[in-house]
Every structure is written in C-alpha cells, then in structure tokens.
Design a protein around this motif. Structure first.
Motif, PDB file in Angstrom:
ATOM      1  N   MET A 135     -28.674 -24.243  35.279  1.00  0.00           N
ATOM      2  CA  MET A 135     -28.899 -23.057  35.692  1.00  0.00           C
ATOM      3  C   MET A 135     -29.570 -23.174  37.172  1.00  0.00           C
ATOM      4  N   SER A 136     -30.490 -24.114  37.146  1.00  0.00           N
ATOM      5  CA  SER A 136     -31.023 -24.407  38.451  1.00  0.00           C
ATOM      6  C   SER A 136     -29.899 -24.545  39.538  1.00  0.00           C
ATOM      7  N   GLU A 137     -28.776 -25.196  39.151  1.00  0.00           N
ATOM      8  CA  GLU A 137     -27.977 -25.790  40.228  1.00  0.00           C
ATOM      9  C   GLU A 137     -27.391 -24.556  40.673  1.00  0.00           C
ATOM     10  N   PHE A 138     -26.843 -23.305  39.730  1.00  0.00           N
ATOM     11  CA  PHE A 138     -26.447 -22.359  39.971  1.00  0.00           C
ATOM     12  C   PHE A 138     -27.197 -21.640  41.073  1.00  0.00           C
ATOM     13  N   ARG A 139     -28.615 -21.396  41.077  1.00  0.00           N
ATOM     14  CA  ARG A 139     -29.456 -20.921  41.764  1.00  0.00           C
ATOM     15  C   ARG A 139     -29.523 -21.674  43.075  1.00  0.00           C
ATOM     16  N   LEU A 140     -29.496 -22.959  43.104  1.00  0.00           N
ATOM     17  CA  LEU A 140     -29.541 -23.521  44.326  1.00  0.00           C
ATOM     18  C   LEU A 140     -28.249 -23.289  45.318  1.00  0.00           C
ATOM     19  N   HIS A 141     -27.352 -23.024  44.500  1.00  0.00           N
ATOM     20  CA  HIS A 141     -25.878 -22.817  45.312  1.00  0.00           C
ATOM     21  C   HIS A 141     -25.880 -21.031  45.710  1.00  0.00           C
ATOM     22  N   GLY A 142     -26.931 -20.469  45.502  1.00  0.00           N
ATOM     23  CA  GLY A 142     -27.133 -19.049  46.065  1.00  0.00           C
ATOM     24  C   GLY A 142     -26.759 -18.081  44.973  1.00  0.00           C
ATOM     25  N   LEU A 143     -26.342 -18.446  43.656  1.00  0.00           N
ATOM     26  CA  LEU A 143     -25.865 -17.335  43.020  1.00  0.00           C
ATOM     27  C   LEU A 143     -26.978 -16.631  42.308  1.00  0.00           C
ATOM     28  N   SER A 144     -26.881 -15.162  42.148  1.00  0.00           N
ATOM     29  CA  SER A 144     -27.730 -14.396  41.604  1.00  0.00           C
ATOM     30  C   SER A 144     -28.057 -14.619  40.056  1.00  0.00           C
ATOM     31  N   LEU A 145     -28.950 -14.124  39.535  1.00  0.00           N
ATOM     32  CA  LEU A 145     -29.287 -14.062  37.885  1.00  0.00           C
ATOM     33  C   LEU A 145     -28.264 -13.495  37.484  1.00  0.00           C
ATOM     34  N   LYS A 151     -24.941 -13.127  38.404  1.00  0.00           N
ATOM     35  CA  LYS A 151     -23.636 -13.787  38.363  1.00  0.00           C
ATOM     36  C   LYS A 151     -23.917 -15.250  37.595  1.00  0.00           C
ATOM     37  N   SER A 152     -25.089 -15.796  37.584  1.00  0.00           N
ATOM     38  CA  SER A 152     -25.219 -16.853  36.661  1.00  0.00           C
ATOM     39  C   SER A 152     -25.140 -16.625  35.198  1.00  0.00           C
ATOM     40  N   ARG A 153     -25.737 -15.238  35.016  1.00  0.00           N
ATOM     41  CA  ARG A 153     -25.510 -15.218  33.338  1.00  0.00           C
ATOM     42  C   ARG A 153     -23.985 -14.802  32.956  1.00  0.00           C
ATOM     43  N   GLU A 154     -23.260 -14.203  34.005  1.00  0.00           N
ATOM     44  CA  GLU A 154     -21.812 -13.761  33.784  1.00  0.00           C
ATOM     45  C   GLU A 154     -21.158 -15.439  33.464  1.00  0.00           C
ATOM     46  N   LEU A 155     -21.265 -16.228  34.360  1.00  0.00           N
ATOM     47  CA  LEU A 155     -20.832 -17.579  34.315  1.00  0.00           C
ATOM     48  C   LEU A 155     -21.114 -18.170  33.014  1.00  0.00           C
ATOM     49  N   ILE A 156     -22.386 -18.246  32.744  1.00  0.00           N
ATOM     50  CA  ILE A 156     -22.786 -19.096  31.512  1.00  0.00           C
ATOM     51  C   ILE A 156     -22.268 -18.383  30.383  1.00  0.00           C
ATOM     52  N   LEU A 157     -22.335 -16.989  30.347  1.00  0.00           N
ATOM     53  CA  LEU A 157     -21.655 -16.535  29.234  1.00  0.00           C
ATOM     54  C   LEU A 157     -20.168 -16.711  28.953  1.00  0.00           C
ATOM     55  N   GLU A 161     -18.439 -18.800  25.740  1.00  0.00           N
ATOM     56  CA  GLU A 161     -17.524 -18.447  24.847  1.00  0.00           C
ATOM     57  C   GLU A 161     -16.431 -19.322  24.729  1.00  0.00           C
ATOM     58  N   LYS A 162     -16.127 -20.302  25.564  1.00  0.00           N
ATOM     59  CA  LYS A 162     -15.100 -21.233  25.444  1.00  0.00           C
ATOM     60  C   LYS A 162     -15.381 -22.400  24.568  1.00  0.00           C
ATOM     61  N   ASN A 163     -16.445 -22.559  24.326  1.00  0.00           N
ATOM     62  CA  ASN A 163     -17.022 -23.630  23.423  1.00  0.00           C
ATOM     63  C   ASN A 163     -16.842 -23.523  21.903  1.00  0.00           C
ATOM     64  N   LYS A 164     -16.490 -24.306  21.178  1.00  0.00           N
ATOM     65  CA  LYS A 164     -16.253 -24.411  19.842  1.00  0.00           C
ATOM     66  C   LYS A 164     -17.398 -23.999  19.093  1.00  0.00           C
ATOM     67  N   ILE A 165     -18.742 -24.567  19.552  1.00  0.00           N
ATOM     68  CA  ILE A 165     -19.823 -24.153  19.111  1.00  0.00           C
ATOM     69  C   ILE A 165     -20.643 -23.822  20.074  1.00  0.00           C
ATOM     70  N   GLY A 166     -20.652 -22.357  20.190  1.00  0.00           N
ATOM     71  CA  GLY A 166     -21.495 -21.713  21.142  1.00  0.00           C
ATOM     72  C   GLY A 166     -22.883 -21.608  20.888  1.00  0.00           C
ATOM     73  N   LEU A 167     -23.773 -21.499  22.054  1.00  0.00           N
ATOM     74  CA  LEU A 167     -25.178 -21.442  21.839  1.00  0.00           C
ATOM     75  C   LEU A 167     -25.439 -20.124  21.751  1.00  0.00           C
ATOM     76  N   LEU A 168     -26.536 -19.691  20.979  1.00  0.00           N
ATOM     77  CA  LEU A 168     -27.249 -18.362  20.893  1.00  0.00           C
ATOM     78  C   LEU A 168     -27.563 -17.566  22.145  1.00  0.00           C
ATOM     79  N   GLN A 169     -27.048 -16.492  22.223  1.00  0.00           N
ATOM     80  CA  GLN A 169     -27.547 -15.807  23.603  1.00  0.00           C
ATOM     81  C   GLN A 169     -28.834 -15.596  24.060  1.00  0.00           C
ATOM     82  N   ARG A 170     -29.785 -15.920  23.024  1.00  0.00           N
ATOM     83  CA  ARG A 170     -31.176 -15.502  23.382  1.00  0.00           C
ATOM     84  C   ARG A 170     -31.645 -17.156  23.920  1.00  0.00           C
ATOM     85  N   GLU A 171     -30.979 -18.168  23.585  1.00  0.00           N
ATOM     86  CA  GLU A 171     -30.974 -19.370  24.201  1.00  0.00           C
ATOM     87  C   GLU A 171     -30.804 -19.726  25.618  1.00  0.00           C
TER      88      GLU A 171
END
Length: 77
Positions: free
Chosen positions: A1-11, A13-19, A23-33
């Motif tokens: 996430m820090s890398e997203f921020r370093l590249h100027g992405l907003s919170l 946009k980062s949330r959108e990308l990470i979510l 979704e593409k992972n076979k075992i996704g992480l919990l949204q609260r994580e």
C-alpha cells in the motif's frame, strides 16, 4: 500500500485496486485486514520508504556495504 501512495494514488484508488486484486486470489484476505493495511499506509504524513538502511532488508543483501548492496539490487532488475 505504501508503494501505491508513493506513486501518488489516493486512498480510494488504492482501495479499489487492492479489492480488485483480492477478488482474483483463490484465497482472498478479509476486507477488514485490507482496510487495516490501507489505513496504516495512509495514516502518517509521509509514506514509509523501503530502503537499504533498513536492518531487515540489509539481511537479504550479500554485501555488508550499503552502497554495494544498492548496486547489487539495481543489477538484479
């Protein structure tokens, strides 16, 4: 996430990308994580910058000298 921020992405946009990534992972992480990591990356005035002055990262470099370690890393790209 820090890398997203370093590249100027907003919170938002980062949330959108990470979510979308999660979704593409076979075992996704919990949204609260993911929200916790996002909050951590954007909570401080300046984002964390990874570097060779970090003792943990230095442990993975085959050289003792920081300058040599940086050169080694650049040659690996």
């Amino acid at each position: 996430m820090s890398e997203f921020r370093l590249h100027g992405l907003s919170l938002e946009k980062s949330r959108e990308l990470i979510l979308a990534w999660n979704e593409k992972n076979k075992i996704g992480l919990l949204q609260r994580e993911l929200e916790h990591v996002l909050h951590s990356a954007y909570a401080h005035p300046f984002p964390y910058r990874y570097g060779y002055h970090d003792s943990i990262l230095q442990a993975f470099c085959p050289y003792q000298n920081i300058e040599e370690c940086e050169k080694w890393h650049q040659n690996r790209k």
